[in-house]
Structure formats: C-alpha cells, structure tokens
Design an enzyme around this catalytic site. Sequence first.
Site, mmCIF file in Angstrom:
data_model
loop_
_atom_site.group_PDB
_atom_site.id
_atom_site.type_symbol
_atom_site.label_atom_id
_atom_site.label_comp_id
_atom_site.label_asym_id
_atom_site.label_seq_id
_atom_site.Cartn_x
_atom_site.Cartn_y
_atom_site.Cartn_z
ATOM 1 N N GLU A 266 0.847 -1.193 0.000
ATOM 2 C CA GLU A 266 0.000 0.000 0.000
ATOM 3 C C GLU A 266 0.875 1.233 0.000
ATOM 4 O O GLU A 266 1.842 1.314 0.758
ATOM 5 C CB GLU A 266 -0.853 0.095 1.273
ATOM 6 C CG GLU A 266 -2.128 -0.658 1.328
ATOM 7 C CD GLU A 266 -2.861 -0.365 2.642
ATOM 8 O OE1 GLU A 266 -2.918 0.816 3.061
ATOM 9 O OE2 GLU A 266 -3.358 -1.325 3.251
ATOM 10 N N GLU A 320 -13.537 6.152 -1.552
ATOM 11 C CA GLU A 320 -14.512 5.349 -0.802
ATOM 12 C C GLU A 320 -15.244 6.244 0.191
ATOM 13 O O GLU A 320 -14.697 6.651 1.223
ATOM 14 C CB GLU A 320 -13.797 4.198 -0.090
ATOM 15 C CG GLU A 320 -13.106 3.239 -1.052
ATOM 16 C CD GLU A 320 -12.237 2.216 -0.348
ATOM 17 O OE1 GLU A 320 -12.795 1.313 0.315
ATOM 18 O OE2 GLU A 320 -10.999 2.333 -0.432
ATOM 19 N N LYS A 323 -15.637 5.513 4.287
ATOM 20 C CA LYS A 323 -14.508 5.293 5.187
ATOM 21 C C LYS A 323 -14.546 6.308 6.322
ATOM 22 O O LYS A 323 -14.780 7.504 6.096
ATOM 23 C CB LYS A 323 -13.185 5.400 4.435
ATOM 24 C CG LYS A 323 -12.946 4.282 3.432
ATOM 25 C CD LYS A 323 -11.493 4.163 3.048
ATOM 26 C CE LYS A 323 -10.690 3.555 4.173
ATOM 27 N NZ LYS A 323 -9.299 3.243 3.792
ATOM 28 N N GLU A 329 -9.114 10.311 4.138
ATOM 29 C CA GLU A 329 -9.325 8.863 4.079
ATOM 30 C C GLU A 329 -10.324 8.472 2.996
ATOM 31 O O GLU A 329 -10.308 7.351 2.501
ATOM 32 C CB GLU A 329 -9.815 8.341 5.428
ATOM 33 C CG GLU A 329 -8.767 8.383 6.532
ATOM 34 C CD GLU A 329 -7.635 7.382 6.294
ATOM 35 O OE1 GLU A 329 -7.850 6.385 5.569
ATOM 36 O OE2 GLU A 329 -6.536 7.600 6.826
#
Length: 483
Positions: A266, A320, A323, A329
């Site tokens: 990641e 997203e 999240k 984030e």
Amino acid sequence: MEKSLASLCASMVTALLLLESALIQGVEGAIGVNYGTVANNLPPPAQVAHFLVESTIIDRVRLFDTNTEILEAFAHTGIAVTVTVPNDQIPHFAKLSNAQEWLKSNIQPYVPTTNIIRILVGNEVLSTANKLIIASLVPAMRTLHTALVGASLDTKIKVSTPHSLGILSTSSPPSTGKFRQGYDIHVLKPLLSFLRDTNSPFMINPYPFFGCSEDTLDYALFRANSGVEDENTKLVYTNMLDGQLDAVFSAMKLLGFTDIDIVIAETGWPSNGDSSQVGVDAESAAQYNGNLMKHVMSGAGTPLMPNRTFETYIFALFNENLKPGPTCERNFGLFRPDMTPVYNIGILRSTVAAAATYHHLTYLLIASSSFPRNPTPEPPVVAPVSQEPAGAPLQQGKRWCLPKTGADIEALQRNIDYVCGMGMDCGPIVDGGECFLPNTVRAHAAFAMNAYYQAMGRNDYDCDFQQTGAISSLDPSYGNCKY
C-alpha cells in the site's frame, strides 16, 4: 500440413501457458491497485474488471477480503489477484482443518480461472496490539501454506502479510532501521524465515504522506530537493519513500534476511483533505503517484537496494465515501465511482502508447462507438463509425471481423481457443509477436477471429462466433500488426 499447423499452435499454447505461469509468480516492478469497497456508490465488480483490463495498464489488484462477486468478476481476465484473511479470523487458522475448509470455500472454487497469486493473512497485524492475533499470525501463515500444499496450490499461491512502518523502532537515518524490540525476535524473525522458506515477499505499507510536513513536502513528492544524507553510509536520499524502504531493509538485515523481496502493499496520496493537512490536493496526489510509478519501475532501486524494481500497489482504486476518519481517508482513489480519473498519471491506456490506443479503440468501440480513421502517433480526429452485426450489408471492399462491444470475455477466450486450436497462425498474438500488445483477451480475440474470417472466405456467417463477432469496413491494423 494440418498436423504441422496443429503442432505449431500447440507450441504457442504451451508458450502462453508458460507466460501465464511466470505472471502468476508476481512480476517485479508491476503496478497494481488496492481495490477497497467501503462505499455505497461503486460500480459492479464485473464492470470494474472490464474497465481495468480494457482501459488501464493495471495488471494486479489487492482485495481486503475474498468477496465472491469480485473473484468471479476477475475470472479469465489474467489480472493477478491478492486476497486477504481478515485480522479477526487469524486465530481460527490455528487448526489445519479450519485452514483447509477456508481454502475450499474461498479459493479453490475460483482457481485457475481467477488468477489468485497471493493470500495475505491479516493487515498491519502488529499495529493492532492484540496479543492473541499477533501470537497467532505466523502459525496461521504456516497452517495456510500447509493447506495450499495439500491442494497442490503452493507454487501458484503464496502467503504473506503486510506491515505498517510502526513495526520499526527507529527509521532515521535509514541505515539505523530496526524492528521493535520483542516483535523482532518473537514474531518477525520466524515470519521472515517462513517467507524465505516459501519464496514469498515481505510486504510493507509505506506512506510518505503521513510522514511529511510543509518543509519536507518536496522530498515526499519526489520533487527536486537538496536531498538528505545518511550520516552513517554517506548515501544521499532524494525522496522519502526510498528512506522508508531502506529503513525496513536495514531492519531485515539485522536479523539476517537480505535475500527476501520487498513488495509495497500500500502507498498513495489523497487528492482532498482537511485544511490543516499539507499537500492534500489533486496536483500533489498526481505528482506522488505518477512519480512513484516511474521510480519503482525504473530499475534504479534505492541507495541500499540499487538496481531493482518493486511490485507496488497504489492505494486506492476508488474514492470510498463510507470510510471513517478525516476527509483524506475518503479521497485516496485514482478514480471516481463513475470510473473517470481524479487526475492523470498515465494509468489509462490512451496515455501509454498511441499504437496500443488505436488498437484498443478498434475493438473496444465497435457498434455505436467511434475510432480514428487515420491512425497517427497521436490520432487527431475521432470520428463515428457505424458497425453492423454479421449478416448486415456493408460497402464493397475489404472487411474485418472484430469482437462486438460488450462481448463476454469467456466467450472471446473460447473463440481464441477454437481458432488457434484448429491450426490458424496465432504466432502474432504470442509474447513477442507483432500483435501481442495490448495483452488482453479482447485484443487477441480480435486478431484470431479476423484470421478465421479471412481464411474462411469472408462470409458473413464466418464472423458470427455465437453472436460475439461484428464485421467492420475499417482496417484495425496498427504498426507492424497487420490484420
């Protein structure tokens, strides 16, 4: 003659299988994405898989679970898939029978049609501070590997686990990198021994974004800067990622493990965030991820690990919206839910190579779509072209048979198998052939289907292929690839 052609085709199929086998093991320097699903507005997995194959250079994805719909969607795409065992399930794998049952339910139904190359046991487990889960980590990895051996999948599917940089007690300068005391001997040393024994990589989640300040933003983004010298080695670091990777390498070296590959599981940069955060904008995100791609694939390596590349997974595929946490984030995605890019870093095929773009358009945009009439290194005009199904009247002249828009990938793969299996010359779509790139099922099917159509006399019914073919009056040839 037929036997020699069949033999030739068999050799080509064997070569393709060998190529697939090589890809299954993981390719250093390859670029993948983390496919997270903490959102309520994402496109269906089948649409995502099709988009990645046809429109991007991404050839691998990392999942945070074993989502059935996603695993099915990636069948026959060739994309390398990494799946994850959730942290809370790790103690469950203490028993071999449980690992075997999990494998039968979550992995074996999908291989080999879905190219699963790796199972990650948890994510950043040492950061959880959960003693039971941490103590169960390495035994669970061993048990899962044993289950893979029993299923004859251990050479194809490897077992690992990703770590945050929190596993380091010291990281600056990079030469002083050291694992946290207690975890180093009791968890990480046996873990590294397991990885060495099974030829699996050590996986790390480095995020320069979380380690930078306004003063070090250029250093974090791979932008021009004065560099940082390691006082012990006198090596100069020009970007923060190299420093983070070398700190991990130094810690591994202290334990005697310098022969294990490091994979970046990641890393990424948000395109939006809170006003108190530094560099949270699309331009900074594009600079980090764009420069990241160039750097890890360049072969330059790092000061302590020169002349190497790194398999890297960018976080993340999509923004997203569900999240938790700060705004950033929810804004790490390369793409919006409608699959339009948040910014351009060369992920889309149209930015990779004009020739590949033109070929891509000729088979992707059949029917009511469009593709360039006069291919050049940068096609200046994209004009609409009507494409009719097999059997419809067309203007006189040369014609070509190509896959219909939306044709099922599995059906197109069957078309390839049928054509090449009957002795047609499929050499141009074997690795190294003039038409091998772009390396997708649809592109290869376009060549194979047209080869059959031309050889059989260009009858309309020769382009039917169970209603997956369409006849075109425009030549799809490009570069040295002649149809």
